[in-house]
Design an enzyme around this catalytic site. Sequence first.
Site, PDB file in Angstrom:
ATOM      1  N   GLU A 341       0.843  -1.202   0.000  1.00 27.97           N
ATOM      2  CA  GLU A 341       0.000   0.000   0.000  1.00 27.97           C
ATOM      3  C   GLU A 341       0.879   1.253   0.000  1.00 27.97           C
ATOM      4  OE1 GLU A 341      -3.940  -1.411   2.500  1.00 27.97           O
ATOM      5  OE2 GLU A 341      -2.209  -0.702   3.627  1.00 27.97           O
ATOM      6  N   CYS A 342       0.623   2.140  -0.912  1.00 28.54           N
ATOM      7  CA  CYS A 342       1.215   3.480  -0.967  1.00 28.54           C
ATOM      8  C   CYS A 342       2.738   3.424  -0.909  1.00 28.54           C
ATOM      9  CB  CYS A 342       0.637   4.356   0.143  1.00 28.54           C
ATOM     10  SG  CYS A 342       0.837   6.122  -0.177  1.00 28.54           S
ATOM     11  N   GLY A 343       3.357   3.671   0.240  1.00 26.36           N
ATOM     12  CA  GLY A 343       4.810   3.582   0.319  1.00 26.36           C
ATOM     13  C   GLY A 343       5.314   2.221  -0.096  1.00 26.36           C
ATOM     14  N   SER A 443      -0.971  -0.759  -4.523  1.00 26.55           N
ATOM     15  CA  SER A 443      -1.935   0.320  -4.760  1.00 26.55           C
ATOM     16  C   SER A 443      -1.600   1.524  -3.901  1.00 26.55           C
ATOM     17  CB  SER A 443      -3.354  -0.150  -4.436  1.00 26.55           C
ATOM     18  OG  SER A 443      -3.493  -0.423  -3.053  1.00 26.55           O
TER      19      SER A 443
END
Length: 479
Positions: A341-343, A443
């Site tokens: 997720e993200c990072g 994502s």
Amino acid sequence: MNSPTSSGAVTLPRVIVSGLSGGAGKTLVSLGLCRAWARAGSIVQPFKKGPDYIDAAWLALAGRTAATNLDPFLFPSDTLVSLFLHAAAGREIAVIEGNRGLFDGKDEDGSASTAELARTLRCPVVLVLDITKMTRTAAAVVAGVKAFEKDLPLAGVILNRVAGERHQNLATRCIERDTDVPVLGALPKLPSNPIPERHMGLVGDRDMTASDAILNSLADIIEEYCDVPRIREAAEAADPIDKPEKPFFLDAEPAGSKVRIGVAKDEAFWFYYPENLKALELAGAKLVEVDLLRPADWPDLHGLYIGGGFPELKAKELASNNIIRQRVRALAEMELPIYAECGGFMYLCDALVVDGLEFPMAGVFPVRTELCGKPQGLGYVEAKVVAKNPFHDEGAVIKGHEFHYSLCSAADGSVLNFALKMNRGHGILAGLDGLLYKNTWASYTHLHAVGEPHWAKRFVAAAIAYRRAIEGKPAGRSV
């Protein structure tokens, strides 16, 4: 301490600290109250309204226990109440820090606002009001807040950025005479912000070597300038909460460890909701912390979870750790279930660009991310699952949130497989999110396992299937 009444409702002292906008002072008050009550010996349960990792980490430090996020968008109302009661079990008082302005939600009706949360939890609201260059007008503002939405449990106000005793006394008299809302404190203008900040809000708790000193100073400020006993009385006057009849899945007993799932936890990656980790354990995972910054050995894994964080601050160290970058890429090639997720997504890309310098990352996806000066995706996410994957049912609509300063670009001629079509939110590219490669998902969208309870079960099921595959066991055999 919370306890059921004769009717089955639960009694728990609680208060929501809110403001008219961001920057009103609610974080200072929330942290100060949590630390003041905790160091006085109370068992405090801190909460953060809305999707957030950094404020929640500070609240956990202040209250000396893990904080829980509450959000009317991510969770249905019954689930929200169940999560609140689950987290507050055995606590003596709950402090909820609101977000944005009191009535600010995801639309013009203010849905998913702090005010909606207050009504759902029947929770008294203490409003932090910046009265810079304001006296009687403050009474008009409070009167408007009090009357704006029916049944808002407004318990009192704390004045902030007060210029002096005369300013405080005049504003207090106007508010209490014209609105009947009590003034529960008056904070002076402080020469500087006592809480360090950076581009994504408060600095992470892992950066802070003097967090206790900061939090104790906030508690000192609150105890000096606020009527803490009266705030406690307001919290204790909260109505009992009806406990939902449906059992809450986080109250279940663990299924027993069937697989090992690595969780990346280091100075670069630490954005995890505690409930996500517990949900994985309940579904049958043994969680093992792994480090992406240091070339240490890892145990055999059947899954890997890479959450968000600040990879841009550790880009050089991540890039120089060739052993781990190659290991993660190899695990993706071996079809290990990986959820990022993200990072974590940024780490799985070919490269990360920070201040014009390009740093190689794990190279699972042929894209690169570049840190920008302003947010590139911020707010709630709603997306439809449009591709088969190990973690979510195709055709389902999932909810989450995004908050990223990085922008993604694809390599020329690259073929990308996306699993999410954004109904709301920015995503990775062109309204799409959820990059797929074999059993790897990446994502910008963060999920909360309480709002999407299928996720942990699907993740563990994929890890079990992977374990059986590498051990050569038929799919129907038990582990």
